[in-house]
Motif scaffolding. Structure first.
Motif, PDB file in Angstrom:
ATOM      1  N   ILE A 162      17.527  40.553  50.493  1.00 23.79           N
ATOM      2  CA  ILE A 162      17.947  39.332  51.185  1.00 23.79           C
ATOM      3  C   ILE A 162      19.012  38.658  50.320  1.00 23.79           C
ATOM      4  N   PRO A 163      20.228  38.447  50.818  1.00 26.65           N
ATOM      5  CA  PRO A 163      21.284  37.847  49.991  1.00 26.65           C
ATOM      6  C   PRO A 163      20.863  36.494  49.408  1.00 26.65           C
ATOM      7  N   ASP A 164      21.123  36.334  48.133  1.00 24.75           N
ATOM      8  CA  ASP A 164      20.734  35.109  47.421  1.00 24.75           C
ATOM      9  C   ASP A 164      21.873  34.098  47.507  1.00 24.75           C
ATOM     10  N   VAL A 165      22.079  33.552  48.705  1.00 19.32           N
ATOM     11  CA  VAL A 165      23.262  32.726  48.957  1.00 19.32           C
ATOM     12  C   VAL A 165      22.930  31.384  49.593  1.00 19.32           C
ATOM     13  N   PHE A 166      21.655  31.009  49.613  1.00 18.56           N
ATOM     14  CA  PHE A 166      21.293  29.718  50.202  1.00 18.56           C
ATOM     15  C   PHE A 166      21.787  28.580  49.316  1.00 18.56           C
ATOM     16  N   HIS A 167      21.970  27.401  49.921  1.00 23.73           N
ATOM     17  CA  HIS A 167      22.540  26.280  49.183  1.00 23.73           C
ATOM     18  C   HIS A 167      22.007  24.966  49.759  1.00 23.73           C
ATOM     19  N   PRO A 168      22.324  23.836  49.143  1.00 23.19           N
ATOM     20  CA  PRO A 168      21.742  22.558  49.581  1.00 23.19           C
ATOM     21  C   PRO A 168      22.095  22.147  51.016  1.00 23.19           C
ATOM     22  N   ASP A 169      23.106  22.738  51.617  1.00 21.90           N
ATOM     23  CA  ASP A 169      23.431  22.417  53.013  1.00 21.90           C
ATOM     24  C   ASP A 169      22.807  23.397  54.005  1.00 21.90           C
TER      25      ASP A 169
ATOM     26  N   ALA B 182      17.479  24.986  49.848  1.00 23.27           N
ATOM     27  CA  ALA B 182      17.891  24.666  51.218  1.00 23.27           C
ATOM     28  C   ALA B 182      17.439  23.267  51.604  1.00 23.27           C
ATOM     29  N   LYS B 183      18.280  22.603  52.385  1.00 23.31           N
ATOM     30  CA  LYS B 183      17.946  21.261  52.850  1.00 23.31           C
ATOM     31  C   LYS B 183      16.692  21.277  53.719  1.00 23.31           C
ATOM     32  N   TYR B 184      16.577  22.300  54.564  1.00 22.71           N
ATOM     33  CA  TYR B 184      15.418  22.365  55.461  1.00 22.71           C
ATOM     34  C   TYR B 184      15.240  23.790  55.958  1.00 22.71           C
ATOM     35  N   VAL B 185      14.006  24.245  55.962  1.00 20.05           N
ATOM     36  CA  VAL B 185      13.634  25.505  56.614  1.00 20.05           C
ATOM     37  C   VAL B 185      12.337  25.212  57.365  1.00 20.05           C
ATOM     38  N   GLY B 186      12.401  25.254  58.693  1.00 24.85           N
ATOM     39  CA  GLY B 186      11.230  24.953  59.503  1.00 24.85           C
ATOM     40  C   GLY B 186      10.309  26.145  59.600  1.00 24.85           C
ATOM     41  N   HIS B 187      10.666  27.100  60.424  1.00 29.31           N
ATOM     42  CA  HIS B 187       9.881  28.326  60.579  1.00 29.31           C
ATOM     43  C   HIS B 187      10.540  29.440  59.767  1.00 29.31           C
ATOM     44  N   LEU B 188       9.755  30.083  58.894  1.00 30.02           N
ATOM     45  CA  LEU B 188      10.248  31.202  58.092  1.00 30.02           C
ATOM     46  C   LEU B 188       9.273  32.353  58.230  1.00 30.02           C
ATOM     47  N   ASP B 189       9.786  33.541  58.554  1.00 25.95           N
ATOM     48  CA  ASP B 189       8.930  34.724  58.657  1.00 25.95           C
ATOM     49  C   ASP B 189       9.603  35.893  57.942  1.00 25.95           C
ATOM     50  N   LEU B 190       9.005  36.304  56.840  1.00 31.93           N
ATOM     51  CA  LEU B 190       9.490  37.440  56.051  1.00 31.93           C
ATOM     52  C   LEU B 190       8.476  38.572  56.051  1.00 31.93           C
ATOM     53  N   SER B 191       7.510  38.527  56.928  1.00 31.22           N
ATOM     54  CA  SER B 191       6.416  39.504  56.933  1.00 31.22           C
ATOM     55  C   SER B 191       6.896  40.893  57.356  1.00 31.22           C
ATOM     56  N   HIS B 192       6.058  41.893  57.029  1.00 29.21           N
ATOM     57  CA  HIS B 192       6.305  43.275  57.456  1.00 29.21           C
ATOM     58  C   HIS B 192       7.665  43.795  56.956  1.00 29.21           C
ATOM     59  N   ASN B 193       7.848  43.675  55.630  1.00 28.76           N
ATOM     60  CA  ASN B 193       9.002  44.256  54.955  1.00 28.76           C
ATOM     61  C   ASN B 193       8.510  44.977  53.708  1.00 28.76           C
ATOM     62  N   HIS B 194       9.383  45.166  52.725  1.00 27.29           N
ATOM     63  CA  HIS B 194       8.998  45.792  51.456  1.00 27.29           C
ATOM     64  C   HIS B 194       9.336  44.857  50.297  1.00 27.29           C
ATOM     65  N   LEU B 195       9.167  43.558  50.525  1.00 20.06           N
ATOM     66  CA  LEU B 195       9.506  42.571  49.503  1.00 20.06           C
ATOM     67  C   LEU B 195       8.484  42.607  48.362  1.00 20.06           C
ATOM     68  N   CYS B 196       8.946  42.174  47.185  1.00 22.96           N
ATOM     69  CA  CYS B 196       8.103  42.240  45.994  1.00 22.96           C
ATOM     70  C   CYS B 196       8.431  41.072  45.071  1.00 22.96           C
ATOM     71  N   GLY B 197       7.469  40.653  44.268  1.00 19.59           N
ATOM     72  CA  GLY B 197       7.709  39.586  43.317  1.00 19.59           C
ATOM     73  C   GLY B 197       7.002  38.299  43.689  1.00 19.59           C
ATOM     74  N   SER B 198       7.318  37.235  42.955  1.00 16.92           N
ATOM     75  CA  SER B 198       6.667  35.936  43.143  1.00 16.92           C
ATOM     76  C   SER B 198       7.326  35.149  44.267  1.00 16.92           C
ATOM     77  N   ILE B 199       6.490  34.520  45.086  1.00 15.77           N
ATOM     78  CA  ILE B 199       6.997  33.595  46.102  1.00 15.77           C
ATOM     79  C   ILE B 199       7.443  32.328  45.380  1.00 15.77           C
TER      80      ILE B 199
END
Length: 363
Positions: A287-294, A318-335
């Motif tokens: 997932i690109p690490d490009v989020f910012h305060p806007d 990020a200023k706001y993230v309402g609904h976020l779904d990252l499930s059912h992938n191969h992600l790893c590491g600390s939330i």
């Protein structure tokens, strides 16, 4: 005797104010004859000659007394629906006789659920037509191949029918088109490669069809496009790299397709894109690490892909993230800690390879 003549002249003048031309009246009656509406009495007023004043859903040009508008909606707050306590239901088909209304600018026959048959091909000869809305019926057949002849059309809504065939190549010639809704049909084939010629288009809703091929690069040059829905098709290939640079794009639904490759970074650092759904594809990489305060996402859904690596720490900025779904992938590491992660449930992160931290297990 003089008084009687005056009264008769006055009566005929008054009666003629609401009378449309005989040819328009005949076309309306033929249109009515091909439809059956058993519950509301929509067509009870379609009698006599006053088709420009007393016929439900019909409007005319006050100077020429030519019919310009037919608006019949099966779901409405009109008193006729409230009195009946139900929505509309109509069967039959759209008679080609309607094409004899040569000054028609608006044709709305929407949400009657049972109207079938095909779109009359002669409608494409009605050059004044600005609105064609046939949503919510059982219309079948193909979109007329010369739909592009309707140079004045601003709204084309054929959603929720049983339309088949491909998107006509000529559709890109409707330079005035602002709203295109073809959702929930049986449309096949590819999106025209020069779809981007529709420079006035603000909404392109093509979801829940059987479209194939790739997303045309020309789409990224549609500078007025705010809402693009290609979900639940068979579209494959890469997401165009410049899609995130579209200046007014606010909603992008590409879910449930066969897209591959990586997520373009521009999609995630576009501060105007508020709803992004890329779920149920074959997207890979990190997932690109490009989020910012806007960054402001009402909904961000990347679930059911093949994404790997960590959740970007920049998402915490990020200023706001309402609904976020990252499930059912191969992600790893600390939330990551903090907002938006402190209000999310475990279902947003489940079925990954090795994610840990609140709300999942402790790392």
């Amino acid at each position: 005797m003089l008084l009687l003549r005056i009264l008769l002249v006055g009566f005929f003048l008054f009666a003629s104010v609401d009378a449309c031309s005989p040819s328009d009246r005949a076309a309306l009656l033929a249109f009515k004859a091909a439809l059956q509406e058993p519950y509301l009495g929509i067509f009870n007023s379609w009698t006599g000659n006053s088709c420009c004043g007393g016929w439900y859903g019909v409007s005319c040009d006050p100077e020429t007394l030519k019919v310009t508008d037919i608006t019949l909606r099966g779901e409405s707050e009109d008193p006729i629906f409230e009195k009946a306590g139900r929505t509309g239901y109509m069967t039959g088909s759209i008679s080609p006789e309607i094409c004899k209304l040569d000054r028609l600018t608006v044709l709305v026959i929407a949400d009657w659920k049972g109207i079938s048959g095909e779109i009359p091909k002669c409608l494409t000869k009605l050059s004044p037509l600005r609105v064609l809305d046939l949503v919510g019926n059982k219309i079948s057949g193909e979109i007329p191949s010369d739909i592009g002849n309707l140079n004045s059309l601003t709204v084309l809504n054929l959603a929720e029918n049983a339309i088949s065939g491909s998107i006509p190549a000529s559709i890109v010639n409707i330079g005035s088109l602002k709203h295109l809704d073809l959702r929930n049909n049986r449309i096949t084939g590819e999106i025209p490669s020069d779809f981007g010629k529709l420079q006035m288009l603000s909404r392109a809703l093509l979801g829940r069809n059987q479209l194939t091929g790739s997303i045309p690069d020309s789409v990224t040059k549609m500078y007025r496009l705010a809402d693009l829905d290609l979900s639940m098709n068979g579209i494959s290939g890469l997401i165009p790299a410049n899609m995130g640079n579209m200046p007014v794009l606010s909603t992008l639904n590409l879910d449930s397709n066969r897209l591959s490759g990586q997520i373009p970074p521009t999609l995630l650092n576009n501060d105007g894109l508020g709803i992004l759904n890329l779920s149920r594809n074959g997207l890979e990489g990190q997932i690109p690490d490009v989020f910012h305060p806007d960054s402001y996402f009402m909904a961000l859904d990347l679930s059911f892909n093949a994404l790997k690596g960590p959740i970007p720490n920049s998402l915490s900025s990020a200023k706001y993230v309402g609904h976020l779904d990252l499930s059912h992938n191969h992600l790893c590491g600390s939330i990551p800690n903090g907002s938006p992660f402190d209000h999310l449930e475990a279902s947003s992160f489940t079925n990954n390879d090795c994610l840990c931290g609140n709300p999942l297990r402790t790392c």
